[in-house]
Motif scaffolding. Structure first.
Motif, PDB file in Angstrom:
ATOM      1  N   SER A 131       0.831  -1.204   0.000  1.00 24.33           N
ATOM      2  CA  SER A 131       0.000   0.000   0.000  1.00 24.33           C
ATOM      3  C   SER A 131       0.868   1.256   0.000  1.00 24.33           C
ATOM      4  CB  SER A 131      -0.927  -0.001   1.218  1.00 24.33           C
ATOM      5  OG  SER A 131      -0.173  -0.115   2.416  1.00 24.33           O
ATOM      6  N   GLY A 132       2.040   1.179   0.657  1.00 22.98           N
ATOM      7  CA  GLY A 132       2.954   2.319   0.686  1.00 22.98           C
ATOM      8  C   GLY A 132       3.584   2.603  -0.657  1.00 22.98           C
ATOM      9  N   ASP A 133       3.645   1.594  -1.543  1.00 24.07           N
ATOM     10  CA  ASP A 133       4.118   1.803  -2.917  1.00 24.07           C
ATOM     11  C   ASP A 133       2.979   2.312  -3.798  1.00 24.07           C
ATOM     12  OD1 ASP A 133       6.687   0.668  -2.341  1.00 24.07           O
ATOM     13  OD2 ASP A 133       5.831  -1.334  -2.568  1.00 24.07           O
ATOM     14  N   ILE A 134       1.812   1.689  -3.628  1.00 22.88           N
ATOM     15  CA  ILE A 134       0.680   1.990  -4.508  1.00 22.88           C
ATOM     16  C   ILE A 134       0.183   3.418  -4.337  1.00 22.88           C
ATOM     17  CG2 ILE A 134      -1.742   1.420  -4.971  1.00 22.88           C
ATOM     18  CD1 ILE A 134      -1.023  -1.511  -4.233  1.00 22.88           C
ATOM     19  N   ALA A 135       0.031   3.861  -3.090  1.00 26.27           N
ATOM     20  CA  ALA A 135      -0.596   5.159  -2.833  1.00 26.27           C
ATOM     21  C   ALA A 135       0.100   6.314  -3.548  1.00 26.27           C
ATOM     22  CB  ALA A 135      -0.679   5.421  -1.332  1.00 26.27           C
ATOM     23  N   PRO A 136       1.434   6.489  -3.392  1.00 25.99           N
ATOM     24  CA  PRO A 136       2.066   7.616  -4.078  1.00 25.99           C
ATOM     25  C   PRO A 136       2.148   7.442  -5.594  1.00 25.99           C
ATOM     26  CG  PRO A 136       3.725   6.318  -2.934  1.00 25.99           C
ATOM     27  CD  PRO A 136       2.388   5.795  -2.503  1.00 25.99           C
ATOM     28  N   LEU A 137       2.258   6.185  -6.062  1.00 27.85           N
ATOM     29  CA  LEU A 137       2.286   5.950  -7.506  1.00 27.85           C
ATOM     30  C   LEU A 137       0.937   6.275  -8.141  1.00 27.85           C
ATOM     31  CD1 LEU A 137       4.268   2.592  -7.645  1.00 27.85           C
ATOM     32  CD2 LEU A 137       5.034   4.773  -8.612  1.00 27.85           C
ATOM     33  N   TRP A 138      -0.125   5.812  -7.509  1.00 23.54           N
ATOM     34  CA  TRP A 138      -1.480   6.001  -8.031  1.00 23.54           C
ATOM     35  C   TRP A 138      -1.876   7.469  -7.987  1.00 23.54           C
ATOM     36  CZ3 TRP A 138      -6.400   7.619  -6.810  1.00 23.54           C
ATOM     37  CH2 TRP A 138      -7.455   7.076  -7.558  1.00 23.54           C
ATOM     38  N   ALA A 139      -1.694   8.102  -6.825  1.00 20.76           N
ATOM     39  CA  ALA A 139      -2.041   9.522  -6.691  1.00 20.76           C
ATOM     40  C   ALA A 139      -1.135  10.381  -7.568  1.00 20.76           C
ATOM     41  CB  ALA A 139      -1.930   9.953  -5.229  1.00 20.76           C
ATOM     42  N   GLY A 140       0.136   9.988  -7.671  1.00 21.00           N
ATOM     43  CA  GLY A 140       1.067  10.739  -8.498  1.00 21.00           C
ATOM     44  C   GLY A 140       0.709  10.677  -9.971  1.00 21.00           C
ATOM     45  N   TYR A 141       0.211   9.523 -10.415  1.00 15.85           N
ATOM     46  CA  TYR A 141      -0.198   9.396 -11.811  1.00 15.85           C
ATOM     47  C   TYR A 141      -1.341  10.356 -12.115  1.00 15.85           C
ATOM     48  CZ  TYR A 141      -1.306   7.192 -16.291  1.00 15.85           C
ATOM     49  OH  TYR A 141      -1.528   6.962 -17.639  1.00 15.85           O
ATOM     50  N   LEU A 142      -2.317  10.454 -11.208  1.00 15.58           N
ATOM     51  CA  LEU A 142      -3.438  11.363 -11.403  1.00 15.58           C
ATOM     52  C   LEU A 142      -2.980  12.820 -11.436  1.00 15.58           C
ATOM     53  CD1 LEU A 142      -5.400   8.933 -10.956  1.00 15.58           C
ATOM     54  CD2 LEU A 142      -6.825  10.514  -9.650  1.00 15.58           C
ATOM     55  N   SER A 143      -2.141  13.203 -10.468  1.00 16.58           N
ATOM     56  CA  SER A 143      -1.708  14.601 -10.408  1.00 16.58           C
ATOM     57  C   SER A 143      -0.798  14.947 -11.582  1.00 16.58           C
ATOM     58  CB  SER A 143      -1.012  14.894  -9.075  1.00 16.58           C
ATOM     59  OG  SER A 143       0.106  14.065  -8.883  1.00 16.58           O
ATOM     60  N   ASP A 144       0.068  14.007 -11.988  1.00 14.65           N
ATOM     61  CA  ASP A 144       0.910  14.264 -13.165  1.00 14.65           C
ATOM     62  C   ASP A 144       0.063  14.423 -14.416  1.00 14.65           C
ATOM     63  OD1 ASP A 144       3.644  14.414 -12.369  1.00 14.65           O
ATOM     64  OD2 ASP A 144       3.655  12.262 -11.979  1.00 14.65           O
ATOM     65  N   SER A 145      -0.975  13.597 -14.533  1.00 11.41           N
ATOM     66  CA  SER A 145      -1.867  13.694 -15.680  1.00 11.41           C
ATOM     67  C   SER A 145      -2.565  15.050 -15.723  1.00 11.41           C
ATOM     68  CB  SER A 145      -2.906  12.567 -15.600  1.00 11.41           C
ATOM     69  OG  SER A 145      -3.851  12.668 -16.634  1.00 11.41           O
ATOM     70  N   MET A 146      -2.992  15.536 -14.553  1.00 11.93           N
ATOM     71  CA  MET A 146      -3.628  16.849 -14.462  1.00 11.93           C
ATOM     72  C   MET A 146      -2.644  17.957 -14.835  1.00 11.93           C
ATOM     73  SD  MET A 146      -4.801  18.799 -10.995  1.00 11.93           S
ATOM     74  CE  MET A 146      -3.059  18.993 -10.564  1.00 11.93           C
ATOM     75  N   VAL A 147      -1.464  17.906 -14.226  1.00 10.21           N
ATOM     76  CA  VAL A 147      -0.453  18.947 -14.469  1.00 10.21           C
ATOM     77  C   VAL A 147       0.003  18.924 -15.922  1.00 10.21           C
ATOM     78  CG1 VAL A 147       1.904  19.660 -13.908  1.00 10.21           C
ATOM     79  CG2 VAL A 147       0.308  19.072 -12.077  1.00 10.21           C
ATOM     80  N   LYS A 148       0.070  17.745 -16.501  1.00  8.32           N
ATOM     81  CA  LYS A 148       0.440  17.641 -17.917  1.00  8.32           C
ATOM     82  C   LYS A 148      -0.479  18.499 -18.777  1.00  8.32           C
ATOM     83  CE  LYS A 148       0.591  14.332 -21.754  1.00  8.32           C
ATOM     84  NZ  LYS A 148       0.297  12.934 -22.161  1.00  8.32           N
ATOM     85  N   GLY A 149      -1.793  18.438 -18.527  1.00  2.47           N
ATOM     86  CA  GLY A 149      -2.741  19.248 -19.290  1.00  2.47           C
ATOM     87  C   GLY A 149      -2.511  20.734 -19.102  1.00  2.47           C
ATOM     88  N   VAL A 150      -2.239  21.141 -17.852  1.00  2.00           N
ATOM     89  CA  VAL A 150      -1.975  22.562 -17.573  1.00  2.00           C
ATOM     90  C   VAL A 150      -0.717  23.019 -18.300  1.00  2.00           C
ATOM     91  CG1 VAL A 150      -1.425  24.233 -15.757  1.00  2.00           C
ATOM     92  CG2 VAL A 150      -3.132  22.454 -15.331  1.00  2.00           C
ATOM     93  N   LEU A 151       0.333  22.202 -18.241  1.00  2.00           N
ATOM     94  CA  LEU A 151       1.597  22.582 -18.871  1.00  2.00           C
ATOM     95  C   LEU A 151       1.497  22.596 -20.396  1.00  2.00           C
ATOM     96  CD1 LEU A 151       4.169  20.670 -16.622  1.00  2.00           C
ATOM     97  CD2 LEU A 151       3.476  23.068 -16.504  1.00  2.00           C
ATOM     98  N   GLN A 152       0.690  21.717 -20.962  1.00  2.00           N
ATOM     99  CA  GLN A 152       0.489  21.738 -22.417  1.00  2.00           C
ATOM    100  C   GLN A 152      -0.146  23.065 -22.844  1.00  2.00           C
ATOM    101  OE1 GLN A 152      -1.784  18.060 -22.725  1.00  2.00           O
ATOM    102  NE2 GLN A 152      -0.097  17.039 -23.790  1.00  2.00           N
ATOM    103  N   HIS A 153      -1.115  23.534 -22.047  1.00  2.00           N
ATOM    104  CA  HIS A 153      -1.722  24.838 -22.336  1.00  2.00           C
ATOM    105  C   HIS A 153      -0.684  25.954 -22.187  1.00  2.00           C
ATOM    106  CE1 HIS A 153      -4.358  28.287 -22.352  1.00  2.00           C
ATOM    107  NE2 HIS A 153      -4.026  28.574 -21.111  1.00  2.00           N
ATOM    108  N   PHE A 154       0.111  25.894 -21.119  1.00  2.00           N
ATOM    109  CA  PHE A 154       1.162  26.891 -20.925  1.00  2.00           C
ATOM    110  C   PHE A 154       2.102  26.918 -22.132  1.00  2.00           C
ATOM    111  CE2 PHE A 154       1.374  26.975 -15.941  1.00  2.00           C
ATOM    112  CZ  PHE A 154       0.103  27.513 -15.912  1.00  2.00           C
TER     113      PHE A 154
END
Length: 342
Positions: free
Chosen positions: A19-42
């Motif tokens: 669970s200690g591996d999954i949590a940051p990987l899973w949440a990080g994938y979501l946040s990276d995906s979100m930030v990717k969209g913001v940075l593409q617009h930038f």
């Protein structure tokens, strides 16, 4: 040894994700995906030729992170989060934020990354995942340095207030030093000033983002929710700024003027709502860190009250995301009661 025997030996030594591996990987994938969209617009709207390479660097990091996590999830036969796709970004939309604000956003990406990857490293047990987060810490620090140096060179890096150097080492002699009550309130110390300043800056960035998001969002409930977040950020900036002014120190400038008047949205309502909820979660963490560093009891009271407000706000945002079927469920423990044949 045959190929099948080598595969069997390899599989027998395979370490399952915790669970200690999954949590940051899973949440990080979501946040990276979100930030990717913001940075593409930038990247599609930036005008400053010095800011563009920093955006490209940050965008490259988010893509690398997502590729690593996606491969690892595939190898583990673990479902990859749907997160955000090209459907959540409109690259034909005009710019929503100024180049200076983009650079400030990148700097705070670096700050958030150095903190979150340290926590991820602490919770991870597998060597390959630890190595991933160690590398991410280094590149987050590199992004922080690139953005900070460029802000400084352009003369738009705001610093926390200067304080005079003490003449000698001193000890605290009165318990009232902790109280922070009117009439017997000591001045803020360096740690308290630093945290108040950072929380003003982070709320200011959030306020500017939510001003932009609110004017381009389409869903009425999402607009109302983001406007509420904008007003909460405004209030928190005023509270923290007043604490600095009480000790005759300047509060940093805010960034709401760095938002354009565009009404065409670069992002889906889903992405903007998730980003707003994400900012709330980060804010709760920032206030928790500030509480641990604040010795004045009145400051602890302020942070606890504001944390409660953000917590309620984030909870309401989660309910709105669930209502719109936008919230992916983080993997968790087995619901044992659901397996009972009753």
């Amino acid at each position: 040894m045959s190929q099948d025997e080598r595969k069997l030996e390899k599989d027998s030594h395979h370490i399952q994700l915790t669970s200690g591996d999954i949590a940051p990987l899973w949440a990080g994938y979501l946040s990276d995906s979100m930030v990717k969209g913001v940075l593409q617009h930038f990247l599609h709207t930036v005008e400053d030729v010095e800011v563009k390479p920093v955006i490209e660097f940050a965008l490259g990091l988010t893509i690398e992170h997502m590729e690593f996590s996606a491969k690892l999830f595939n190898d583990e036969k673990f479902p990859i989060p749907l997160a955000f796709t090209e459907k959540d970004v409109n690259l034909n939309a005009p710019r929503l934020f100024s180049d200076g604000f983009m650079l400030l956003y990148l700097r705070h990406m670096g700050i958030a990354g150095t903190v979150s990857y340290a926590m991820a490293l602490a919770s991870s047990s597998r060597q390959d995942i630890r190595a991933f987060f160690i590398q991410n810490q280094k590149t987050a620090a590199e992004l922080l340095e690139k953005a900070t140096a460029l802000l400084q060179s352009k003369g738009i890096l705001t610093r926390s207030p200067f304080i005079p150097y003490p003449d000698s080492v001193e000890y605290v002699h009165k318990e009232s030093w902790l109280n922070g009550l009117l009439g017997d309130r000591r001045p803020l110390n360096a740690a308290e000033i630093s945290n108040i300043y950072l929380n003003i800056m982070k709320n200011s960035i959030g306020k500017a983002l939510m001003i932009g998001f609110s004017q381009v969002a389409k869903n009425k409930e999402v607009i109302e929710y983001i406007v509420r977040g904008r007003d909460i950020s405004t209030k928190h900036v005023e509270i923290f700024s007043a604490l600095l002014r009480d000790d005759q120190m300047p509060a940093p400038a805010t960034w709401e003027t760095e938002v354009s008047n565009s009404k065409e949205s670069p992002f889906s309502d889903k992405l903007m709502l998730y980003h707003t909820i994400f900012l709330s979660a980060v804010g709760i963490g920032n206030y928790g860190a500030a509480i641990s560093a604040s010795m004045r009891r009145d400051l602890t009271t302020v942070y606890l009250r504001l944390t409660s407000e953000i917590g309620t706000y984030a909870d309401d945002g989660a309910e709105l995301a669930i209502k719109n079927n936008w919230m992916e469920k983080m993997p968790g423990a087995v619901e044992r009661n659901a397996l009972l044949s009753l």
